[in-house]
Design a protein around this motif. Structure first.
Motif, short mmCIF file in Angstrom:
data_model
loop_
_atom_site.label_atom_id
_atom_site.label_comp_id
_atom_site.label_asym_id
_atom_site.label_seq_id
_atom_site.Cartn_x
_atom_site.Cartn_y
_atom_site.Cartn_z
N ASN A 49 0.86 -1.18 0.00
CA ASN A 49 0.00 0.00 0.00
C ASN A 49 0.90 1.23 0.00
O ASN A 49 1.23 1.76 1.06
N PRO A 50 1.34 1.68 -1.17
CA PRO A 50 2.30 2.77 -1.26
C PRO A 50 1.83 4.08 -0.65
O PRO A 50 2.64 4.95 -0.36
N GLU A 51 0.50 4.23 -0.44
CA GLU A 51 -0.02 5.46 0.16
C GLU A 51 0.24 5.50 1.66
O GLU A 51 0.26 6.57 2.27
N LYS A 52 0.45 4.34 2.29
CA LYS A 52 0.60 4.29 3.73
C LYS A 52 1.97 3.81 4.19
O LYS A 52 2.43 4.13 5.28
N SER A 54 6.07 1.92 2.93
CA SER A 54 7.02 1.52 1.90
C SER A 54 7.15 0.00 1.84
O SER A 54 8.00 -0.52 1.13
N GLU A 131 3.42 4.84 10.15
CA GLU A 131 2.63 5.24 9.00
C GLU A 131 2.44 6.75 8.97
O GLU A 131 2.46 7.37 7.89
N GLN A 135 3.79 9.02 5.91
CA GLN A 135 2.86 9.84 5.14
C GLN A 135 3.28 11.31 5.18
O GLN A 135 3.15 12.03 4.19
N LEU A 138 6.10 11.82 2.68
CA LEU A 138 5.62 11.81 1.30
C LEU A 138 4.89 13.09 0.92
O LEU A 138 4.85 13.48 -0.25
N SER A 139 4.30 13.76 1.91
CA SER A 139 3.52 14.97 1.63
C SER A 139 4.38 16.23 1.61
O SER A 139 3.86 17.31 1.31
N LYS A 196 7.16 5.99 -4.22
CA LYS A 196 6.15 5.19 -3.52
C LYS A 196 6.32 3.71 -3.83
O LYS A 196 5.78 2.87 -3.14
#
Length: 279
Positions: A49-52, A54, A131, A135, A138-139, A196
């Motif tokens: 789940n690349p959004e949450k 690695s 997580e 996140q 990443l943002s 991601k």
């Protein structure tokens, strides 16, 4: 080839720990299982789940396998993340994966709480704070991520840290110097990418080509992961060494350096009533 289910990794996990001498790190166990099952790069590089996180899908399912084996009582982990056999494990013992799964689920049911989610959508070993940090990284805006990278490198001992990525310097995003005991100095160039997904061996080879003759060592930083082939390429014999820092490493470094992370230690006091009775 499809990614093996977690229950298909139970016995291979035990075999790898045995081959490692009875204990191993998460990375050592993962590499051993991947080799034992002959999983190709296209399988091992699939993100969960690349959004949450690695974490790759293989790593995610291996985490489940370790959790079930721990609940079954065969393995346990130390605070430093080293997994080893418990006294319940016996060399050569016959084990049925289905029995392990049903036993652990039965324990959870008897305890009237969900110890393990029965749907493969939750990471059993995931820590919420990990997580959240991942996140947050990443943002970040590109310039903010550069500042974060520079701050981390300075905190771990780099001096004269400089970001050069804007000049399209052959894949090199920055450079710095590492001093050891104020005697030895190593010139290091680094590349930092907010991925991601997974970084493959091609990116490592390109980076090495850009650093030849310009530094003693290379450092590749990513918010994603490195494939097994990329890790091998980074440490290939006869080639310039490249150290790798993935998303999970970044999170751990921020925790260790207390950058954006507050750690509270809780003291637990237990009174030995028997001791007072024997006075």
């Amino acid at each position: 080839m499809n990614t093996p289910q977690y229950h298909e990794m139970l016995i291979p996990t035990l075999k790898v720990i045995e081959e490692l001498g009875g204990s191993g790190t998460i990375q050592e166990i993962a590499e051993g299982v991947i080799q034992l099952l002959g999983l190709p790069e296209e399988v091992t590089s699939q993100p969960h789940n690349p959004e949450k996180s690695s974490q790759t899908e293989v790593e995610y399912r291996l985490a489940w396998a370790r959790t079930y084996l721990k609940k079954y009582g065969l393995i346990d982990n130390s605070e430093r993340g080293v997994w080893s056999f418990t006294d319940k494990h016996q060399r050569g013992m016959r084990l049925d994966p289905e029995e392990i799964v049903q036993t652990v689920r039965g324990l959870a049911k008897n305890a009237k709480k969900r110890v393990i989610n029965e749907e493969p959508d939750a990471i059993p070993e995931a820590k919420d704070w990990r997580e959240v940090i991942h996140q947050a990284i990443l943002s970040l805006e590109p310039s903010a991520f550069e500042r974060l990278t520079k701050r981390i490198l300075r905190e771990i001992g780099f001096v004269q840290v400089e970001v050069t990525g804007k000049s399209c310097d052959g894949g090199i995003d920055g450079k710095g110097i590492v001093k050891i005991q104020d005697v030895l100095s190593y010139h290091v160039v680094f590349q930092c990418k907010r991925y991601k997904g997974s970084v493959g061996p091609g990116a490592i080879r390109d980076f090495r080509g850009a650093m030849i003759g310009r530094a003693d060592k290379g450092l590749f930083i990513t918010t994603g992961t490195f494939t097994r082939e990329a890790t091998k390429e980074a440490t290939r014999d006869g080639a310039s060494p490249i150290d790798l820092i993935d998303g999970d490493d970044l999170v751990e470094m921020l925790k260790k350096l207390r950058l954006g992370v507050n750690v509270r230690m809780v003291e637990e006091v237990e009174v030995d009533g028997q001791w007072f009775e024997n006075i």
